[in-house]
Design a protein around this motif. Structure first.
Motif, PDB file in Angstrom:
ATOM      1  N   ALA A  21       1.073  -0.806  -0.144  1.00  0.00           N
ATOM      2  CA  ALA A  21       0.239   0.141  -0.009  1.00  0.00           C
ATOM      3  C   ALA A  21       1.022   1.518  -0.256  1.00  0.00           C
ATOM      4  N   GLY A  22       2.134   0.906  -0.060  1.00  0.00           N
ATOM      5  CA  GLY A  22       2.565   2.354   0.132  1.00  0.00           C
ATOM      6  C   GLY A  22       3.707   2.590   1.100  1.00  0.00           C
ATOM      7  N   SER A  23       4.534   3.124   1.030  1.00  0.00           N
ATOM      8  CA  SER A  23       6.390   3.527   1.847  1.00  0.00           C
ATOM      9  C   SER A  23       6.323   4.539   1.978  1.00  0.00           C
ATOM     10  N   VAL A  24       6.677   5.108   3.165  1.00  0.00           N
ATOM     11  CA  VAL A  24       8.107   6.280   3.816  1.00  0.00           C
ATOM     12  C   VAL A  24       9.134   5.865   4.116  1.00  0.00           C
ATOM     13  N   PHE A  25      10.505   6.147   2.822  1.00  0.00           N
ATOM     14  CA  PHE A  25      11.618   5.555   3.306  1.00  0.00           C
ATOM     15  C   PHE A  25      12.276   6.757   3.736  1.00  0.00           C
ATOM     16  N   LYS A  26      14.061   6.266   3.952  1.00  0.00           N
ATOM     17  CA  LYS A  26      14.933   7.405   3.895  1.00  0.00           C
ATOM     18  C   LYS A  26      16.181   6.362   3.560  1.00  0.00           C
ATOM     19  N   LEU A  27      16.589   6.879   2.820  1.00  0.00           N
ATOM     20  CA  LEU A  27      18.508   6.081   2.513  1.00  0.00           C
ATOM     21  C   LEU A  27      19.489   7.307   3.190  1.00  0.00           C
ATOM     22  N   THR A  28      20.259   6.344   3.749  1.00  0.00           N
ATOM     23  CA  THR A  28      20.923   7.164   4.769  1.00  0.00           C
ATOM     24  C   THR A  28      22.809   6.998   4.485  1.00  0.00           C
ATOM     25  N   PRO A  29      23.207   7.791   3.574  1.00  0.00           N
ATOM     26  CA  PRO A  29      24.996   7.745   3.517  1.00  0.00           C
ATOM     27  C   PRO A  29      25.894   6.308   4.526  1.00  0.00           C
ATOM     28  N   SER A  30      26.396   5.657   4.246  1.00  0.00           N
ATOM     29  CA  SER A  30      26.885   5.308   5.095  1.00  0.00           C
ATOM     30  C   SER A  30      27.932   3.704   4.097  1.00  0.00           C
ATOM     31  N   ALA A  31      29.660   3.943   4.574  1.00  0.00           N
ATOM     32  CA  ALA A  31      30.994   3.105   4.206  1.00  0.00           C
ATOM     33  C   ALA A  31      30.980   3.177   2.984  1.00  0.00           C
ATOM     34  N   GLY A  32      30.400   4.661   1.526  1.00  0.00           N
ATOM     35  CA  GLY A  32      30.439   4.164   0.580  1.00  0.00           C
ATOM     36  C   GLY A  32      29.853   3.626  -0.215  1.00  0.00           C
ATOM     37  N   GLY A  33      28.626   2.936   0.242  1.00  0.00           N
ATOM     38  CA  GLY A  33      26.591   2.942   0.420  1.00  0.00           C
ATOM     39  C   GLY A  33      25.508   3.633   0.475  1.00  0.00           C
ATOM     40  N   TRP A  34      24.615   2.936   1.035  1.00  0.00           N
ATOM     41  CA  TRP A  34      23.490   3.635   1.366  1.00  0.00           C
ATOM     42  C   TRP A  34      22.338   3.035   2.198  1.00  0.00           C
ATOM     43  N   THR A  35      22.208   3.495   3.015  1.00  0.00           N
ATOM     44  CA  THR A  35      21.708   2.150   4.050  1.00  0.00           C
ATOM     45  C   THR A  35      19.426   2.746   3.715  1.00  0.00           C
ATOM     46  N   TYR A  36      18.830   1.192   3.666  1.00  0.00           N
ATOM     47  CA  TYR A  36      16.819   1.493   3.546  1.00  0.00           C
ATOM     48  C   TYR A  36      16.963   1.193   5.009  1.00  0.00           C
ATOM     49  N   THR A  37      15.879   2.206   4.759  1.00  0.00           N
ATOM     50  CA  THR A  37      15.379   2.322   6.569  1.00  0.00           C
ATOM     51  C   THR A  37      13.612   2.793   6.093  1.00  0.00           C
ATOM     52  N   SER A  38      12.751   1.878   6.227  1.00  0.00           N
ATOM     53  CA  SER A  38      11.501   2.419   6.159  1.00  0.00           C
ATOM     54  C   SER A  38      10.778   3.409   7.309  1.00  0.00           C
TER      55      SER A  38
END
Length: 445
Positions: free
Chosen positions: A383-400
Motif C-alpha cells: 500500500a506504499g511506504s515512506v523511506f529514508k536512504l542514509t549514506p554509509s561506508a560508500g553505500g546507502w542504508t535503507y530505512t522504512s
C-alpha cells in the motif's frame, strides 16, 4: 510497445481503487545497500482525512511548507465543481485545521482542473501551481476523470477581504492557459523560480511533436509571456513526456527527466535524464543518461534534485530486479566524471513488494545528505511506504519510516515529503483514510 494511453494509464491503474493488501514475502538487497534496519522509533499521525467533498479528494501532489510550518497542497478531485481544490493546513492547538483556499472550476469557469504538481511558494507568501486540465480550449488529452482543457498555470493570493488566516478563499489569477499546440499541454511537476522571478516548468504533452516541453514564464506588464526552452521528440534519444519538472544548478543549467524516450527498444523508450544549458537566447539540450529498462530502472515520474557538489539524485517507478518482471523501481545518482560526462549509479532497488509500484515523485534531501521519498505500491502491505536512504561506508542504508496498510493511515502515496524546522516529515496519500479519498500525514522523529 505500449501506446501513449497505455503508458499514461499505467500510473492510474496502479493507484486505482482496486488494491491488493498482503504481507511482503521476500526482502532482498541492492548491491550498494549495506542493511535494511527496522523502522526507526517515530510517531505516524494522520492530520487530515479528505472527504471528497468541499475539502477535495485524492491529493496526488505533495505539500509545500512555509516558514511558520503551515502546509499547502492541492487535490485532484472534489470541491464545488469536482475539479480539485487548493488547501491550507494550519496548527490549531495540538491539532490541525484544513481550509480550502480555492476550488477549481474547470473549462466551464475558464479555470483549471485536476492539479497534479505541488505548489510553489513565493517570497511574498503567495502560491503558484499548475492544473493538468481545464482552462481553454477543450479537446486536449486528459487522463482519468479530469475535465477537458489543456491545463493552466495559476496564482493564488490571500484575499484583501481578510487576513491570511481568514476562512475566505484566496484570489486566483490564471497566469497561462495552455492551448495544446506549440506552447504545450498538461503541465505537471513542481514549478521553480530563477533569481529574476521567472517561472520554469514542464508539460507532459504539446510542443512541436506533442511530446512535451520545458517552458519559461516571464512577467510582462500586467501579464506573463511564455517562452519554450525545449521541445521533446517522441521515439528519439531526446526523450518524451517530461512529468517531474526541472531544477537548477549553481551555473544556471536545468535538469530533469522524461517518462519515455531514449534508446531503449521497449515501451517507447525507458526515459532519460536531461540537461538544458543556456546559450545566448537559446538553450542547448543534452541527454545525460538514457535508461535501458534493466537494473537501472525505467519510467521516471519524479524529477531530480541536486546537492551542493552538483550530484543529481532521482528515482524510477519501475525497473530494477525482482517483483513481477517489470521491477519495483530504483533510486539513482549521477555524478560528474573526470574528463567530462556523467557516471550513473543505482543506489537502491525496491524489491519488497510482489507488484510494481516504486517512487512516483521527486526525492527530498536533508542537511546531512539523507534522501527521503515515498513509494505508491510496495512496502509490507503493498500500500506504499515512506523511506529514508542514509549514506554509509560508500553505500546507502535503507530505512522504512512507515509502511501504509491501506486502511485508516492511507494508501498509495504519490508525493514528495517536506520537513519543518523540528525535523517532522509531511506528505499525502492518494487514497485510504477515513473516507478513502486520501490523507495528509505527519511523521515525528
Amino acid at each position: 510497445m505500449h501506446g501513449e494511453k497505455q503508458i499514461c494509464n499505467s500510473l492510474f491503474h496502479i493507484i486505482s481503487r482496486t488494491r491488493t493488501v498482503a504481507l511482503a514475502m521476500t526482502i532482498l538487497f541492492a548491491l550498494t545497500i549495506i542493511a535494511t534496519p527496522a523502522a526507526q522509533a517515530q510517531t505516524f499521525t494522520v492530520i487530515h482525512n479528505f472527504t471528497g467533498g468541499g475539502d477535495g479528494g485524492e491529493p496526488f501532489a505533495g505539500l509545500t511548507i512555509d516558514a511558520a510550518g503551515n502546509l499547502y497542497g492541492t487535490t485532484y478531485i472534489g470541491g464545488a465543481h469536482n475539479a480539485g481544490t487548493a488547501f491550507e493546513l494550519r496548527h490549531a492547538g495540538s491539532g490541525w485545521v484544513l481550509t480550502p483556499i480555492h476550488t477549481f472550476g474547470g473549462v466551464s469557469r475558464n479555470d483549471g482542473s485536476c492539479p497534479w504538481g505541488r505548489m510553489l511558494l513565493a517570497q511574498d507568501g503567495t502560491l503558484y501551481g499548475t492544473t493538468t486540465g481545464g482552462g481553454q480550449p477543450a479537446g486536449c488529452f486528459v487522463s482519468n476523470n479530469c475535465d477537458t482543457g489543456c491545463g493552466t498555470v495559476f496564482h493564488l493570493a490571500p484575499s484583501p477581504a481578510g487576513p491570511k488566516a481568514a476562512v475566505a478563499p484566496w484570489d486566483e489569477t490564471v497566469v497561462h492557459r495552455f492551448t495544446g499546440g506549440s506552447d504545450g499541454s498538461s503541465p505537471s511537476g513542481a514549478l521553480i523560480f530563477d533569481p529574476s522571478g521567472d517561472i520554469y516548468g514542464t508539460t507532459e504533452f504539446g510542443g512541436s511533436t506533442n511530446s512535451g516541453t520545458v517552458y519559461k514564464l516571464m512577467p510582462s506588464g500586467s501579464g506573463w509571456t511564455e517562452n519554450i526552452l525545449h521541445n521533446f521528440i517522441y521515439l528519439t534519444e531526446d526523450g518524451a513526456w517530461p512529468i517531474g519538472g526541472v531544477t537548477f544548478d549553481h551555473a544556471g543549467n536545468l535538469y530533469g527527466t522524461t517518462l519515455i524516450g531514449g534508446d531503449c527498444s521497449e515501451y517507447g523508450g525507458c526515459g532519460v535524464v536531461f540537461q538544458l544549458s543556456p546559450s545566448g537566447p537559446s538553450w542547448i539540450a543534452q541527454t545525460l543518461y538514457a535508461f535501458n529498462g534493466g537494473s537501472d530502472g525505467l519510467y521516471s515520474y519524479g524529477g531530480v534534485i541536486i546537492d551542493q557538489s552538483g550530484n543529481l539524485y532521482g528515482t524510477t517507478s519501475l525497473g530494477g530486479s525482482g517483483c513481477d518482471g517489470y521491477g519495483c523501481g530504483t533510486v539513482f545518482d549521477l555524478t560528474s566524471a573526470d574528463g567530462g560526462g556523467w557516471n550513473f549509479n543505482t543506489i537502491y532497488t525496491f524489491l519488497q513488494g510482489a507488484a510494481p509500484g516504486g517512487p512516483g515523485d521527486t526525492l527530498a534531501m536533508d542537511a546531512a545528505g539523507n534522501l527521503y521519498g515515498t513509494t505508491y505500491w510496495d512496502g509490507a502491505y503493498f500500500a506504499g511506504s515512506v523511506f529514508k536512504l542514509t549514506p554509509s561506508a560508500g553505500g546507502w542504508t535503507y530505512t522504512s519510516l512507515h509502511d501504509f496498510t491501506g486502511g485508516s493511515d492511507g494508501y498509495g502515496p504519490i508525493s514528495n515529503v517536506v520537513f519543518d524546522a523540528n525535523g517532522n516529515l509531511y506528505g499525502t496519500t492518494t487514497q485510504g483514510g477515513a473516507y478513502n479519498y486520501g490523507v495528509v500525514w505527519q511523521i515525528t522523529p
